[in-house]
Design an enzyme around this catalytic site. Structure first.
Site, PDB file in Angstrom:
ATOM      1  CG  HIS A 194      -0.362   0.248   2.516  1.00 48.78           C
ATOM      2  ND1 HIS A 194      -0.161  -0.748   3.448  1.00 48.78           N
ATOM      3  CD2 HIS A 194       0.060   1.389   3.107  1.00 48.78           C
ATOM      4  CE1 HIS A 194       0.366  -0.230   4.549  1.00 48.78           C
ATOM      5  NE2 HIS A 194       0.505   1.071   4.363  1.00 48.78           N
ATOM      6  CG  ASP A 199      -0.077  -4.105   2.830  1.00 42.01           C
ATOM      7  OD1 ASP A 199       0.149  -3.540   1.746  1.00 42.01           O
ATOM      8  OD2 ASP A 199      -0.214  -3.486   3.901  1.00 42.01           O
ATOM      9  CB  SER A 255       3.203   1.557   6.292  1.00 43.79           C
ATOM     10  OG  SER A 255       2.011   1.745   7.011  1.00 43.79           O
TER      11      SER A 255
END
Length: 367
Positions: A175, A205, A310
Site C-alpha cells: 500500500h 500487503d 508502514s
C-alpha cells in the site's frame, strides 16, 4: 665381521664387567655393528638390546634390534606432524570461543554481500553482551531502514522499507507504493535513490523494490517469527510523519491476529492524513477498506507506530527483523481528547510470511 665377533668374545671372558642380563637369553652379538672403531677392552660390554625399548620386563630381548633403532624415530616424526594441525584447530577453537556472540556483528560490519540478508535464529546482529540493549539494537539496525516516498497521480505516499541486499533490494508494504508513478528512497545517511518495483503481493500487503545504482548498503538480518511469545520485547524503526530513523519499543501484545486490508490498487487508497485503512475485530480503522479486501495473520504490538511506519521493521532483542510493520491505528484530527496520544494498536506481517513470499516477489509477481 670376524674382527667384531672376536672382540665380543674377549668382552665375555673379562670378569671386570658382568652383564646385568646374565641368565637371560642373549641375542646374537654379531647383530651389533660398531663399524671400524677401535674397542678398548676395559670398556663395559654393550647391552644385548636397547634398554629404552621392549616390553619393560627384565631380560626380555629385542627380536629385531635393527628395526628398533629406527622405528621410534619414525613414530616421533609422525607425532610431530600430527601435532601441527591439532594445535592449529585448538587455537582456532579458542579464538572462536573468545569472539562469541560478536562474530555475526563483525562480519556484517566488514562485508557487503549482494545475497539476501542472513536468515537464522542463531545469528545475532548485536554482540551477546548487548543483547536487549535498545540503544545498541537501534545503532545496528537503523542503517538498514529507509524512507520510501511514492509519487501518486493525486498526491504522495510516505512509508518505510527494509534493506535485504547490499545492492538495494528493499521490502516494504504494497500500500506504500501502490499506483506510484515514481519512487524515491532515502537511506539513513542521507543518500537518495530512484527505485523500481520488482514484485508485489496485495493479498499479503508486501512489495519488493530495487534501488538504481546502489551498492555497499548495510542489510538487515531476517529472523524467525515462529518462536515469538506474547510479552517479548520488540523495537520498531521507521519514518513516521517523515521523521526518518524514529525508534520506538514495546512488547508483543498478541499473535495471529486477523487483520483485513484493502487490495484495491487504485492510487490514493490511503485514508486521510496518510493513514492506511484496515479492519480488525469487526471494526474499521483509518477509513473504509472498500469492497476488495484480504486478511492475513499479524503480530500485534504496542510499540508506537504512526503513519510512515508502514513497511518498516519490527525487531527482536537480538537485532533481527521479525516483522514488517503494516497497519496501525492513529486518531484523526477531529478525534476527541480521549483519543489523543499513542493508541498502542499496531500490527506487523510476520517475517516467516515475508520469507515464504520472497521468491515470488523476486520473480516479478504482480498479484
Amino acid at each position: 665381521m670376524t674382527k667384531l665377533g672376536g672382540m665380543s668374545e674377549s668382552f665375555r671372558r673379562s670378569g671386570d664387567h658382568d652383564s646385568p642380563y646374565q641368565g637371560a637369553q642373549q641375542p646374537d652379538p654379531n647383530a651389533w655393528q660398531h663399524g671400524s672403531s677401535p674397542v678398548n677392552p676395559e670398556w663395559p660390554p654393550p647391552p644385548p638390546y636397547r634398554p629404552a625399548t621392549g616390553t619393560g620386563e627384565p631380560g626380555t630381548p629385542a627380536t629385531a634390534p635393527t628395526t628398533l633403532l629406527t622405528e621410534p624415530a619414525a613414530r616421533t616424526h609422525r607425532a610431530r606432524r600430527t601435532r601441527g594441525p591439532v594445535g592449529l584447530l585448538a587455537a582456532v577453537a579458542i579464538v572462536a570461543a573468545a569472539i562469541g556472540g560478536g562474530t555475526a556483528y563483525g562480519i556484517q560490519e566488514l562485508t557487503g554481500k549482494n545475497g539476501t540478508a542472513a536468515s537464522s535464529t542463531a545469528t545475532t546482529v548485536v554482540p551477546s553482551s548487548k543483547k536487549g540493549d535498545i540503544a545498541a539494537i537501534a545503532a545496528a539496525v537503523s542503517p538498514s531502514i529507509v524512507e520510501v516516498k511514492a509519487a501518486l497521480p493525486d498526491g504522495s505516499s510516505t512509508g518505510s522499507g527494509v534493506i535485504i541486499t547490499s545492492d538495494g533490494e528493499i521490502l516494504t508494504n504494497n500500500h506504500v507504493i501502490s499506483g506510484a508513478s515514481q519512487i524515491k528512497v532515502s537511506t539513513s545517511d542521507g543518500r537518495q535513490y530512484t527505485a523500481d518495483v520488482l514484485g508485489t503481493d496485495s493479498k499479503k500487503d508486501l512489495a519488493l523494490i530495487k534501488l538504481q545504482g546502489a551498492s555497499g548498503l548495510k542489510t538487515a538480518t531476517l529472523g524467525d517469527s515462529s518462536g515469538l511469545q506474547v510479552g517479548d520485547t520488540v523495537v520498531a524503526i521507521g519514518s513516521p510523519e517523515g521523521l526518518t530513523g524514529t525508534v520506538t519499543s514495546g512488547i508483543v501484545s498478541a499473535l495471529d491476529r486477523d487483520v483485513t486490508v484493502s487490495t484495491d490498487e487504485t492510487p490514493g487508497q490511503q485514508g486521510g492524513g496518510g493513514r492506511w485503512p484496515f479492519e480488525f475485530g469487526g471494526r474499521q480503522f483509518n477509513g473504509d477498506t472498500g469492497s476488495s479486501t484480504t486478511t492475513y495473520k499479524a503480530i500485534q504490538t504496542d510499540a508506537s507506530l504512526n503513519p510512515g511506519n508502514s513497511g518498516g521493521a519490527l525487531i527482536d532483542m537480538n537485532g533481527r527483523v521479525i516483522g514488517i510493520n503494516s497497519a496501525m491505528y492513529s486518531a484523526g484530527a477531529g478525534s476527541s481528547s480521549s483519543d489523543a496520544g499513542s493508541v498502542g494498536l499496531g500490527f506487523a506481517i510476520p517475517v516467516d510470511t515475508v520469507k515464504a513470499d520472497l521468491a515470488a516477489l523476486r520473480s516479478g509477481s504482480q498479484s
